[in-house]
Each structure stands twice: as C-alpha cells, then as structure tokens.
Write a protein that holds these residues in place. Structure first.
Motif, PDB file in Angstrom:
ATOM      1  N   GLU A   1      16.608  17.198  35.388  1.00 35.41           N
ATOM      2  CA  GLU A   1      17.480  16.017  35.437  1.00 35.41           C
ATOM      3  C   GLU A   1      16.963  14.981  34.440  1.00 35.41           C
ATOM      4  O   GLU A   1      15.784  14.978  34.095  1.00 35.41           O
ATOM      5  N   LYS A   2      17.856  14.096  34.023  1.00 30.84           N
ATOM      6  CA  LYS A   2      17.443  13.005  33.142  1.00 30.84           C
ATOM      7  C   LYS A   2      16.722  11.938  33.965  1.00 30.84           C
ATOM      8  O   LYS A   2      17.209  11.529  35.013  1.00 30.84           O
ATOM      9  N   LEU A   3      15.574  11.539  33.481  1.00 29.61           N
ATOM     10  CA  LEU A   3      14.801  10.473  34.110  1.00 29.61           C
ATOM     11  C   LEU A   3      14.521   9.405  33.071  1.00 29.61           C
ATOM     12  O   LEU A   3      14.246   9.722  31.910  1.00 29.61           O
ATOM     13  N   SER A   4      14.574   8.158  33.505  1.00 25.87           N
ATOM     14  CA  SER A   4      14.275   7.049  32.586  1.00 25.87           C
ATOM     15  C   SER A   4      12.764   6.970  32.371  1.00 25.87           C
ATOM     16  O   SER A   4      11.975   7.539  33.124  1.00 25.87           O
ATOM     17  N   PHE A   5      12.367   6.230  31.345  1.00 24.01           N
ATOM     18  CA  PHE A   5      10.935   6.029  31.094  1.00 24.01           C
ATOM     19  C   PHE A   5      10.274   5.347  32.281  1.00 24.01           C
ATOM     20  O   PHE A   5       9.156   5.692  32.655  1.00 24.01           O
ATOM     21  N   SER A   6      10.960   4.380  32.885  1.00 26.31           N
ATOM     22  CA  SER A   6      10.362   3.675  34.026  1.00 26.31           C
ATOM     23  C   SER A   6      10.211   4.597  35.231  1.00 26.31           C
ATOM     24  O   SER A   6       9.224   4.499  35.972  1.00 26.31           O
ATOM     25  N   GLU A   7      11.167   5.506  35.436  1.00 26.04           N
ATOM     26  CA  GLU A   7      11.050   6.464  36.537  1.00 26.04           C
ATOM     27  C   GLU A   7       9.893   7.432  36.296  1.00 26.04           C
ATOM     28  O   GLU A   7       9.135   7.753  37.225  1.00 26.04           O
ATOM     29  N   ILE A   8       9.751   7.870  35.060  1.00 27.01           N
ATOM     30  CA  ILE A   8       8.611   8.736  34.711  1.00 27.01           C
ATOM     31  C   ILE A   8       7.306   7.987  34.929  1.00 27.01           C
ATOM     32  O   ILE A   8       6.353   8.530  35.524  1.00 27.01           O
ATOM     33  N   ASP A   9       7.219   6.760  34.441  1.00 31.64           N
ATOM     34  CA  ASP A   9       6.002   5.951  34.618  1.00 31.64           C
ATOM     35  C   ASP A   9       5.643   5.815  36.093  1.00 31.64           C
ATOM     36  O   ASP A   9       4.490   5.980  36.483  1.00 31.64           O
ATOM     37  N   TYR A  10       6.658   5.464  36.897  1.00 29.91           N
ATOM     38  CA  TYR A  10       6.430   5.282  38.325  1.00 29.91           C
ATOM     39  C   TYR A  10       5.854   6.565  38.935  1.00 29.91           C
ATOM     40  O   TYR A  10       4.834   6.531  39.630  1.00 29.91           O
ATOM     41  N   PHE A  11       6.514   7.697  38.667  1.00 35.60           N
ATOM     42  CA  PHE A  11       6.064   8.954  39.252  1.00 35.60           C
ATOM     43  C   PHE A  11       4.680   9.349  38.737  1.00 35.60           C
ATOM     44  O   PHE A  11       3.803   9.735  39.518  1.00 35.60           O
ATOM     45  N   PHE A  12       4.479   9.240  37.437  1.00 35.00           N
ATOM     46  CA  PHE A  12       3.190   9.611  36.854  1.00 35.00           C
ATOM     47  C   PHE A  12       2.056   8.800  37.486  1.00 35.00           C
ATOM     48  O   PHE A  12       0.977   9.326  37.762  1.00 35.00           O
ATOM     49  N   ASN A  13       2.310   7.516  37.737  1.00 37.47           N
ATOM     50  CA  ASN A  13       1.280   6.648  38.310  1.00 37.47           C
ATOM     51  C   ASN A  13       0.935   6.997  39.756  1.00 37.47           C
ATOM     52  O   ASN A  13      -0.083   6.543  40.273  1.00 37.47           O
ATOM     53  N   LEU A  14       1.769   7.798  40.403  1.00 39.22           N
ATOM     54  CA  LEU A  14       1.462   8.264  41.757  1.00 39.22           C
ATOM     55  C   LEU A  14       0.555   9.492  41.749  1.00 39.22           C
ATOM     56  O   LEU A  14      -0.018   9.857  42.770  1.00 39.22           O
TER      57      LEU A  14
ATOM     58  N   VAL B   1      12.925   6.795  43.984  1.00 44.63           N
ATOM     59  CA  VAL B   1      13.641   7.418  42.864  1.00 44.63           C
ATOM     60  C   VAL B   1      14.312   8.686  43.405  1.00 44.63           C
ATOM     61  O   VAL B   1      13.775   9.789  43.282  1.00 44.63           O
ATOM     62  N   PRO B   2      15.502   8.553  44.017  1.00 47.08           N
ATOM     63  CA  PRO B   2      16.146   9.697  44.682  1.00 47.08           C
ATOM     64  C   PRO B   2      16.355  10.924  43.790  1.00 47.08           C
ATOM     65  O   PRO B   2      16.339  12.049  44.291  1.00 47.08           O
ATOM     66  N   ILE B   3      16.493  10.722  42.503  1.00 43.59           N
ATOM     67  CA  ILE B   3      16.690  11.877  41.614  1.00 43.59           C
ATOM     68  C   ILE B   3      15.475  12.811  41.639  1.00 43.59           C
ATOM     69  O   ILE B   3      15.613  14.013  41.420  1.00 43.59           O
ATOM     70  N   LEU B   4      14.299  12.275  41.970  1.00 46.18           N
ATOM     71  CA  LEU B   4      13.102  13.121  42.075  1.00 46.18           C
ATOM     72  C   LEU B   4      13.244  14.139  43.209  1.00 46.18           C
ATOM     73  O   LEU B   4      12.797  15.271  43.080  1.00 46.18           O
ATOM     74  N   GLU B   5      13.890  13.732  44.293  1.00 45.29           N
ATOM     75  CA  GLU B   5      14.090  14.676  45.389  1.00 45.29           C
ATOM     76  C   GLU B   5      14.980  15.833  44.939  1.00 45.29           C
ATOM     77  O   GLU B   5      14.738  16.986  45.283  1.00 45.29           O
ATOM     78  N   ARG B   6      16.001  15.531  44.150  1.00 46.53           N
ATOM     79  CA  ARG B   6      16.872  16.577  43.610  1.00 46.53           C
ATOM     80  C   ARG B   6      16.080  17.499  42.680  1.00 46.53           C
ATOM     81  O   ARG B   6      16.222  18.714  42.727  1.00 46.53           O
ATOM     82  N   ILE B   7      15.227  16.913  41.850  1.00 46.20           N
ATOM     83  CA  ILE B   7      14.398  17.713  40.943  1.00 46.20           C
ATOM     84  C   ILE B   7      13.494  18.650  41.741  1.00 46.20           C
ATOM     85  O   ILE B   7      13.414  19.850  41.462  1.00 46.20           O
ATOM     86  N   PHE B   8      12.829  18.124  42.764  1.00 49.67           N
ATOM     87  CA  PHE B   8      11.921  18.952  43.546  1.00 49.67           C
ATOM     88  C   PHE B   8      12.673  19.982  44.384  1.00 49.67           C
ATOM     89  O   PHE B   8      12.153  21.065  44.652  1.00 49.67           O
ATOM     90  N   ARG B   9      13.894  19.685  44.777  1.00 48.74           N
ATOM     91  CA  ARG B   9      14.710  20.697  45.452  1.00 48.74           C
ATOM     92  C   ARG B   9      14.964  21.859  44.496  1.00 48.74           C
ATOM     93  O   ARG B   9      14.842  23.022  44.877  1.00 48.74           O
ATOM     94  N   LYS B  10      15.290  21.548  43.244  1.00 44.75           N
ATOM     95  CA  LYS B  10      15.545  22.600  42.254  1.00 44.75           C
ATOM     96  C   LYS B  10      14.274  23.393  41.953  1.00 44.75           C
ATOM     97  O   LYS B  10      14.317  24.617  41.812  1.00 44.75           O
ATOM     98  N   ILE B  11      13.144  22.710  41.870  1.00 46.46           N
ATOM     99  CA  ILE B  11      11.865  23.393  41.655  1.00 46.46           C
ATOM    100  C   ILE B  11      11.598  24.353  42.817  1.00 46.46           C
ATOM    101  O   ILE B  11      11.219  25.510  42.621  1.00 46.46           O
ATOM    102  N   THR B  12      11.819  23.873  44.043  1.00 47.88           N
ATOM    103  CA  THR B  12      11.597  24.696  45.230  1.00 47.88           C
ATOM    104  C   THR B  12      12.562  25.875  45.275  1.00 47.88           C
ATOM    105  O   THR B  12      12.172  26.997  45.628  1.00 47.88           O
ATOM    106  N   GLU B  13      13.821  25.648  44.890  1.00 50.63           N
ATOM    107  CA  GLU B  13      14.787  26.751  44.839  1.00 50.63           C
ATOM    108  C   GLU B  13      14.324  27.822  43.852  1.00 50.63           C
ATOM    109  O   GLU B  13      14.393  29.021  44.144  1.00 50.63           O
ATOM    110  N   ASN B  14      13.834  27.400  42.687  1.00 50.92           N
ATOM    111  CA  ASN B  14      13.332  28.367  41.706  1.00 50.92           C
ATOM    112  C   ASN B  14      12.132  29.136  42.243  1.00 50.92           C
ATOM    113  O   ASN B  14      11.980  30.336  42.004  1.00 50.92           O
ATOM    114  N   TRP B  15      11.284  28.446  42.970  1.00 56.72           N
ATOM    115  CA  TRP B  15      10.120  29.084  43.580  1.00 56.72           C
ATOM    116  C   TRP B  15      10.573  30.131  44.599  1.00 56.72           C
ATOM    117  O   TRP B  15      10.055  31.249  44.645  1.00 56.72           O
ATOM    118  N   LEU B  16      11.576  29.783  45.426  1.00 56.79           N
ATOM    119  CA  LEU B  16      12.095  30.729  46.418  1.00 56.79           C
ATOM    120  C   LEU B  16      12.751  31.940  45.758  1.00 56.79           C
ATOM    121  O   LEU B  16      12.602  33.075  46.218  1.00 56.79           O
TER     122      LEU B  16
END
Length: 193
Positions: free
Chosen positions: A15-28, A120-135
């Motif tokens: 999914e497309k993520l903004s620079f601020s969303e990436i920064d926020y997630f990376f800092n976690l 950042v709700p789009i992260l949940e969608r991203i991780f759902r897709k990652i988990t689907e690929n893993w499954l």
C-alpha cells in the motif's frame, strides 16, 4: 537512513504510505543485531516481537520427540518473521528462531504494533496482506510435501530459493525437506528421488 528506506520499500509493495506514516512506524521499531548461531527466540520463552530482517538469514526449528531438529522455515532479507502461536497467544514457544548468519532485524512489540494499527489504519491492511501471503506459503509448503517426491521437493526448493544452497548447510536443507543428509547428497549427485 538505509534501514528506514528498506522498510519503506517493503511496506509500499502492499500500500502507499506517506513519509510521516513511515517515520511513525519506523520509530516504533528497534534495530537488533544477532550473531551467527544466536537465538532470536528459544523454546520455552514467549515470543514478544515480530521481526523484519534487514540482512542475514534465520531458521525456525523445533526438537522432535526423538531429539532431532526439525526445520520448518527459513527467512532472509525483507521477510517478516515471528512465532505466531506464541506471539498471539502470549504463551511459551515450542520452537526456536536462530540466526544462521550475522543477522540484523527491526523488531516491533505487540503493543506497539497494535497502537500503530490504531494510529495508521493502513498498516493493519498491510499486515493482513503480509499474513495472507505467509498463510499461502504455508499451504503451498504443505501441498508441496503431500504431492512431491524428495527429488521434486529439492528441485522446487532450489528453483524457488536459489541462493539458499550456498547460504544454508546441506544438513539443514535436508531437515527442511524431511530427508536424511545422505539421501539429499544422493539426490544432488545422481538426481534420483
């Protein structure tokens, strides 16, 4: 920062993520380095993180009732890794996660990841897709074992992950393919199943 760019490139595949969303997630996340043979997780301990592999190689394995190591997964650069049962259930792991090379990861704890999903709700969608690929990968792996002889499993493994044969000891590939090291050697040299 190289690590943030690597993570951003990976997440943006989904999914497309903004620079601020990436920064926020990376800092976690927290950067961790594991030496070759060091454990990211040991059996009996609760898995508290998900790991994004920046560099290196890991294996997931358990010890069977006969005392043999059974490798169930390898993970390399740009793969997410965790012990799902232990992580989600907050229970002791039955498996080990071990670095097979010097390995650098970004790790994120469960509470931090859940907070990221809220902020950042789009992260949940991203991780759902990652988990689907893993499954899907687990399902293919299961079908792979049910429907293929040992030579076909080896050929599939090598074609899917060609650089593994140079990075992973043959006895570990044998464990993953559920054959003896001697049989794997025969498969490799003579091409029999």
């Amino acid at each position: 920062m190289k690590e943030k760019e690597q993570l951003a490139e990976y997440l943006r595949r989904y999914e497309k993520l903004s620079f601020s969303e990436i920064d926020y997630f990376f800092n976690l996340t927290q950067k961790r380095k594991f030496s070759k043979s060091e454990f990211l997780l040991e059996a009996g301990k609760t898995c508290k993180h998900q790991y994004f592999i920046l560099s290196g190689l890991t294996r997931v394995f358990h010890i069977d009732h006969k005392g043999n190591e059974k490798i169930t997964q390898f993970a390399v650069e740009n793969w997410w890794l965790t012990n799902w049962d232990s992580y989600k259930g907050e229970t002791p792991s039955k498996s080990y996660i071990q670095a097979l090379e010097n390995t650098t990861v970004l790790q994120i704890g469960k509470a931090e990841l859940e907070n990221a999903f809220l902020k950042v709700p789009i992260l949940e969608r991203i991780f759902r897709k990652i988990t689907e690929n893993w499954l899907i990968a687990i399902q293919k792996h299961s079908e792979f074992y049910l429907n293929m002889d040992s030579k076909s499993r080896y050929d599939q493994f090598i074609s899917t992950l060609p650089n593994f044969s140079q990075r992973v000891p043959q006895y570990m590939i044998a464990s993953y393919l559920e054959v003896t090291p001697q049989h794997l050697s025969t498969i490799r040299s003579k091409g029999i199943s």
